[in-house]
Motif scaffolding. Structure first.
Motif, PDB file in Angstrom:
ATOM      1  N   ILE A   1      -2.427 -12.597  11.776  1.00  0.00           N
ATOM      2  CA  ILE A   1      -1.183 -11.688  12.083  1.00  0.00           C
ATOM      3  C   ILE A   1      -1.246 -10.522  10.993  1.00  0.00           C
ATOM      4  O   ILE A   1      -1.759 -10.487  10.060  1.00  0.00           O
ATOM      5  N   ALA A   2      -0.730  -9.323  11.689  1.00  0.00           N
ATOM      6  CA  ALA A   2      -0.823  -8.191  11.072  1.00  0.00           C
ATOM      7  C   ALA A   2       0.771  -7.855  10.922  1.00  0.00           C
ATOM      8  O   ALA A   2       1.704  -7.877  11.976  1.00  0.00           O
ATOM      9  N   ILE A   3       1.177  -7.357   9.674  1.00  0.00           N
ATOM     10  CA  ILE A   3       2.599  -6.860   9.507  1.00  0.00           C
ATOM     11  C   ILE A   3       2.286  -5.511   9.689  1.00  0.00           C
ATOM     12  O   ILE A   3       1.736  -4.881   8.834  1.00  0.00           O
ATOM     13  N   THR A   4       3.273  -5.049  10.563  1.00  0.00           N
ATOM     14  CA  THR A   4       3.213  -3.648  10.710  1.00  0.00           C
ATOM     15  C   THR A   4       4.663  -2.784  10.786  1.00  0.00           C
ATOM     16  O   THR A   4       5.134  -2.711  11.945  1.00  0.00           O
ATOM     17  N   ASP A   5       5.090  -2.613   9.736  1.00  0.00           N
ATOM     18  CA  ASP A   5       6.356  -2.029   9.620  1.00  0.00           C
ATOM     19  C   ASP A   5       6.466  -0.655   9.982  1.00  0.00           C
ATOM     20  O   ASP A   5       5.587   0.106  10.012  1.00  0.00           O
ATOM     21  N   HIS A   6       7.724  -0.247  10.515  1.00  0.00           N
ATOM     22  CA  HIS A   6       7.807   1.249  10.830  1.00  0.00           C
ATOM     23  C   HIS A   6       7.462   2.233   9.654  1.00  0.00           C
ATOM     24  O   HIS A   6       8.225   1.894   8.723  1.00  0.00           O
ATOM     25  N   VAL A   7       6.856   3.140   9.912  1.00  0.00           N
ATOM     26  CA  VAL A   7       6.611   4.100   8.725  1.00  0.00           C
ATOM     27  C   VAL A   7       6.664   5.563   9.370  1.00  0.00           C
ATOM     28  O   VAL A   7       6.292   5.731  10.440  1.00  0.00           O
TER      29      VAL A   7
ATOM     30  N   VAL B   1       5.418   1.386   1.742  1.00  0.00           N
ATOM     31  CA  VAL B   1       5.069   0.043   2.421  1.00  0.00           C
ATOM     32  C   VAL B   1       3.930  -0.482   2.451  1.00  0.00           C
ATOM     33  O   VAL B   1       3.432  -1.530   2.222  1.00  0.00           O
ATOM     34  N   ILE B   2       2.583   0.533   2.557  1.00  0.00           N
ATOM     35  CA  ILE B   2       1.506  -0.137   2.744  1.00  0.00           C
ATOM     36  C   ILE B   2       0.869  -0.794   1.521  1.00  0.00           C
ATOM     37  O   ILE B   2       0.418  -1.765   1.763  1.00  0.00           O
ATOM     38  N   LYS B   3       1.187  -0.284   0.420  1.00  0.00           N
ATOM     39  CA  LYS B   3       0.828  -0.756  -0.774  1.00  0.00           C
ATOM     40  C   LYS B   3       1.495  -1.915  -1.095  1.00  0.00           C
ATOM     41  O   LYS B   3       0.739  -3.159  -1.379  1.00  0.00           O
ATOM     42  N   ARG B   4       2.666  -2.392  -0.710  1.00  0.00           N
ATOM     43  CA  ARG B   4       3.438  -3.623  -1.093  1.00  0.00           C
ATOM     44  C   ARG B   4       2.718  -4.615   0.128  1.00  0.00           C
ATOM     45  O   ARG B   4       2.941  -5.869  -0.173  1.00  0.00           O
ATOM     46  N   ILE B   5       2.645  -4.419   1.510  1.00  0.00           N
ATOM     47  CA  ILE B   5       2.058  -5.280   2.550  1.00  0.00           C
ATOM     48  C   ILE B   5       0.678  -5.746   2.189  1.00  0.00           C
ATOM     49  O   ILE B   5       0.399  -6.799   2.178  1.00  0.00           O
ATOM     50  N   ALA B   6      -0.083  -4.480   1.678  1.00  0.00           N
ATOM     51  CA  ALA B   6      -1.537  -5.050   1.145  1.00  0.00           C
ATOM     52  C   ALA B   6      -1.592  -6.001   0.224  1.00  0.00           C
ATOM     53  O   ALA B   6      -2.305  -6.818   0.315  1.00  0.00           O
ATOM     54  N   ARG B   7      -0.384  -5.996  -0.785  1.00  0.00           N
ATOM     55  CA  ARG B   7      -0.502  -6.920  -1.992  1.00  0.00           C
ATOM     56  C   ARG B   7      -0.121  -8.262  -1.482  1.00  0.00           C
ATOM     57  O   ARG B   7      -1.055  -9.093  -1.932  1.00  0.00           O
ATOM     58  N   VAL B   8       0.821  -8.300  -0.482  1.00  0.00           N
ATOM     59  CA  VAL B   8       1.174  -9.609  -0.129  1.00  0.00           C
ATOM     60  C   VAL B   8       0.159 -10.186   0.737  1.00  0.00           C
ATOM     61  O   VAL B   8      -0.145 -11.376   0.784  1.00  0.00           O
TER      62      VAL B   8
ATOM     63  N   LEU C   1      -3.106  -9.183   7.947  1.00  0.00           N
ATOM     64  CA  LEU C   1      -3.644  -7.894   7.767  1.00  0.00           C
ATOM     65  C   LEU C   1      -2.551  -7.073   7.446  1.00  0.00           C
ATOM     66  O   LEU C   1      -1.149  -7.183   8.136  1.00  0.00           O
ATOM     67  N   CYS C   2      -2.787  -5.834   6.568  1.00  0.00           N
ATOM     68  CA  CYS C   2      -1.788  -4.972   6.475  1.00  0.00           C
ATOM     69  C   CYS C   2      -1.996  -3.806   7.334  1.00  0.00           C
ATOM     70  O   CYS C   2      -2.858  -3.304   7.791  1.00  0.00           O
ATOM     71  N   GLY C   3      -0.917  -3.775   8.100  1.00  0.00           N
ATOM     72  CA  GLY C   3      -0.736  -2.507   9.116  1.00  0.00           C
ATOM     73  C   GLY C   3       0.475  -1.669   9.001  1.00  0.00           C
ATOM     74  O   GLY C   3       1.188  -1.920   8.092  1.00  0.00           O
ATOM     75  N   VAL C   4       0.565  -0.742   9.811  1.00  0.00           N
ATOM     76  CA  VAL C   4       1.885   0.064   9.929  1.00  0.00           C
ATOM     77  C   VAL C   4       2.127   0.508  11.533  1.00  0.00           C
ATOM     78  O   VAL C   4       1.070   0.147  12.505  1.00  0.00           O
ATOM     79  N   GLU C   5       3.228   0.472  11.882  1.00  0.00           N
ATOM     80  CA  GLU C   5       3.665   1.194  13.024  1.00  0.00           C
ATOM     81  C   GLU C   5       4.188   2.613  12.792  1.00  0.00           C
ATOM     82  O   GLU C   5       5.351   2.747  12.420  1.00  0.00           O
ATOM     83  N   ILE C   6       3.607   3.546  13.254  1.00  0.00           N
ATOM     84  CA  ILE C   6       3.934   4.973  12.862  1.00  0.00           C
ATOM     85  C   ILE C   6       4.979   5.209  14.024  1.00  0.00           C
ATOM     86  O   ILE C   6       4.710   5.066  15.152  1.00  0.00           O
ATOM     87  N   THR C   7       6.230   5.446  13.695  1.00  0.00           N
ATOM     88  CA  THR C   7       7.138   5.405  14.653  1.00  0.00           C
ATOM     89  C   THR C   7       8.035   6.587  14.638  1.00  0.00           C
ATOM     90  O   THR C   7       8.366   7.169  13.449  1.00  0.00           O
ATOM     91  N   HIS C   8       8.417   7.250  15.769  1.00  0.00           N
ATOM     92  CA  HIS C   8       9.228   8.482  15.963  1.00  0.00           C
ATOM     93  C   HIS C   8       8.885   9.685  15.360  1.00  0.00           C
ATOM     94  O   HIS C   8       9.630  10.469  14.525  1.00  0.00           O
ATOM     95  N   VAL C   9       7.303   9.904  14.868  1.00  0.00           N
ATOM     96  CA  VAL C   9       6.788  10.972  14.259  1.00  0.00           C
ATOM     97  C   VAL C   9       6.598  12.066  15.146  1.00  0.00           C
ATOM     98  O   VAL C   9       5.861  11.493  16.520  1.00  0.00           O
ATOM     99  N   ALA C  10       6.547  13.360  14.969  1.00  0.00           N
ATOM    100  CA  ALA C  10       6.322  14.327  15.918  1.00  0.00           C
ATOM    101  C   ALA C  10       4.965  14.224  16.180  1.00  0.00           C
ATOM    102  O   ALA C  10       3.956  14.406  15.556  1.00  0.00           O
ATOM    103  N   PRO C  11       4.552  14.574  17.668  1.00  0.00           N
ATOM    104  CA  PRO C  11       3.272  14.364  18.127  1.00  0.00           C
ATOM    105  C   PRO C  11       2.225  15.196  17.392  1.00  0.00           C
ATOM    106  O   PRO C  11       1.176  14.804  16.910  1.00  0.00           O
ATOM    107  N   VAL C  12       2.659  16.359  16.836  1.00  0.00           N
ATOM    108  CA  VAL C  12       1.848  17.251  16.092  1.00  0.00           C
ATOM    109  C   VAL C  12       1.581  16.790  14.671  1.00  0.00           C
ATOM    110  O   VAL C  12       0.347  17.065  14.027  1.00  0.00           O
ATOM    111  N   LEU C  13       2.333  15.713  14.128  1.00  0.00           N
ATOM    112  CA  LEU C  13       2.003  15.098  13.153  1.00  0.00           C
ATOM    113  C   LEU C  13       1.378  13.604  12.868  1.00  0.00           C
ATOM    114  O   LEU C  13       1.080  13.139  11.946  1.00  0.00           O
ATOM    115  N   VAL C  14       1.023  13.052  14.230  1.00  0.00           N
ATOM    116  CA  VAL C  14       0.812  11.746  14.202  1.00  0.00           C
ATOM    117  C   VAL C  14      -0.916  11.794  13.523  1.00  0.00           C
ATOM    118  O   VAL C  14      -0.945  10.847  12.739  1.00  0.00           O
ATOM    119  N   ALA C  15      -1.721  12.698  13.773  1.00  0.00           N
ATOM    120  CA  ALA C  15      -3.039  12.430  13.383  1.00  0.00           C
ATOM    121  C   ALA C  15      -2.948  12.543  11.838  1.00  0.00           C
ATOM    122  O   ALA C  15      -3.731  11.693  11.227  1.00  0.00           O
TER     123      ALA C  15
END
Ligand SMILES: [Zn+2]
Ligand SMILES: [Zn+2]
Length: 225
Positions: free
Chosen positions: A32-38, A46-53, A67-81
């Motif tokens: 399982i990957a935990i991929t909270d909205h970031v 978020v990453i620091k805490r999920i990685a720990r658990v 697995l420690c993950g993220v879901e990058i959410t509603h971030v402007a396209p130019v900022l995604v990379a």
């Protein structure tokens, strides 16, 4: 069952990470990957805490890989990379991007920006074009078939676009609550409903397994440095 897109109460999920993992174990999950909205406001927190658990739980249980993950959410396209790069630097093993679903006003161009930034999984990319699917195929970005109500209404379209382009597909639940977790039969039903045959379903499962392997290999590489 491998599920690389789930939410805990570190974003809008209902469960503490440890309970999410425990519920998944009891469903028979192997990974399982935990991929909270970031976005930029909470990504380091978020990453620091999920990685720990994940680290603790992996030490405690041999029957599930967390697995420690993220879901990058509603971030402007130019900022995604920039956020994708930051996620990996901070230790995210699975980088999911909240794609252009038909049920939310995700900024047009987000699918393309996430593919170009080489996320691992472009989640629920309901508005995917043939051009972007081809780009995903070329860059090895997985497109997601989702169990999530609302986002799942375009599963058929995503499957057709991926097949036409030769892009890889993965299946995830996008679980926000315990009842959203599923098992092999539940996954099969959703993938059949998306128009995939049994051989294609096997490939979808293999694609998720590949991502887990890659995430584990990256972690070992980082540890050696
Ligand atoms: Zn999402
Ligand atoms: Zn999600």
């Amino acid at each position: 069952m491998i599920d690389l897109h789930t939410h805990s109460l570190f974003s809008d999920g209902e469960l503490l990470p440890s309970e999410l993992i425990q519920r998944a174990r009891k469903k028979g999950y192997e990974a399982i990957a935990i991929t909270d909205h970031v976005d930029i406001s909470n990504i380091d927190f978020v990453i620091k805490r999920i990685a720990r658990v994940c680290k603790d739980t992996n030490r405690a249980y041999a029957d599930i890989k967390c697995l420690c993950g993220v879901e990058i959410t509603h971030v402007a396209p130019v900022l995604v990379a920039g956020l994708v790069k930051m996620s990996r630097l901070l230790g995210a093993q699975v980088v999911v991007f909240h794609g252009e679903t038909v049920v939310e006003p995700v900024e047009p161009g987000s699918n393309k920006a996430a593919i170009l930034a080489c996320v691992d999984i472009l989640a629920h990319p309901g508005r995917i074009t043939d051009e972007d699917a081809a780009l995903a195929a070329k860059l090895g970005v997985c497109l997601e078939i989702t169990a999530r109500a609302g986002h799942n209404i375009t599963n058929g379209h995503v499957a057709v676009a991926a097949k036409k382009a030769g892009a890889k597909l993965v299946f995830d639940t996008d679980a926000h609550a315990p009842e959203n977790l599923t098992d092999d039969q539940g996954r099969e039903k959703i993938l059949l409903a998306a128009g995939l045959n049994m051989d294609e379903i096997k490939t979808v499962i293999d694609n998720s397994r590949e991502l887990v392997k890659k995430a584990m290999a990256d972690k070992r590489k980082r540890r050696k440095k």
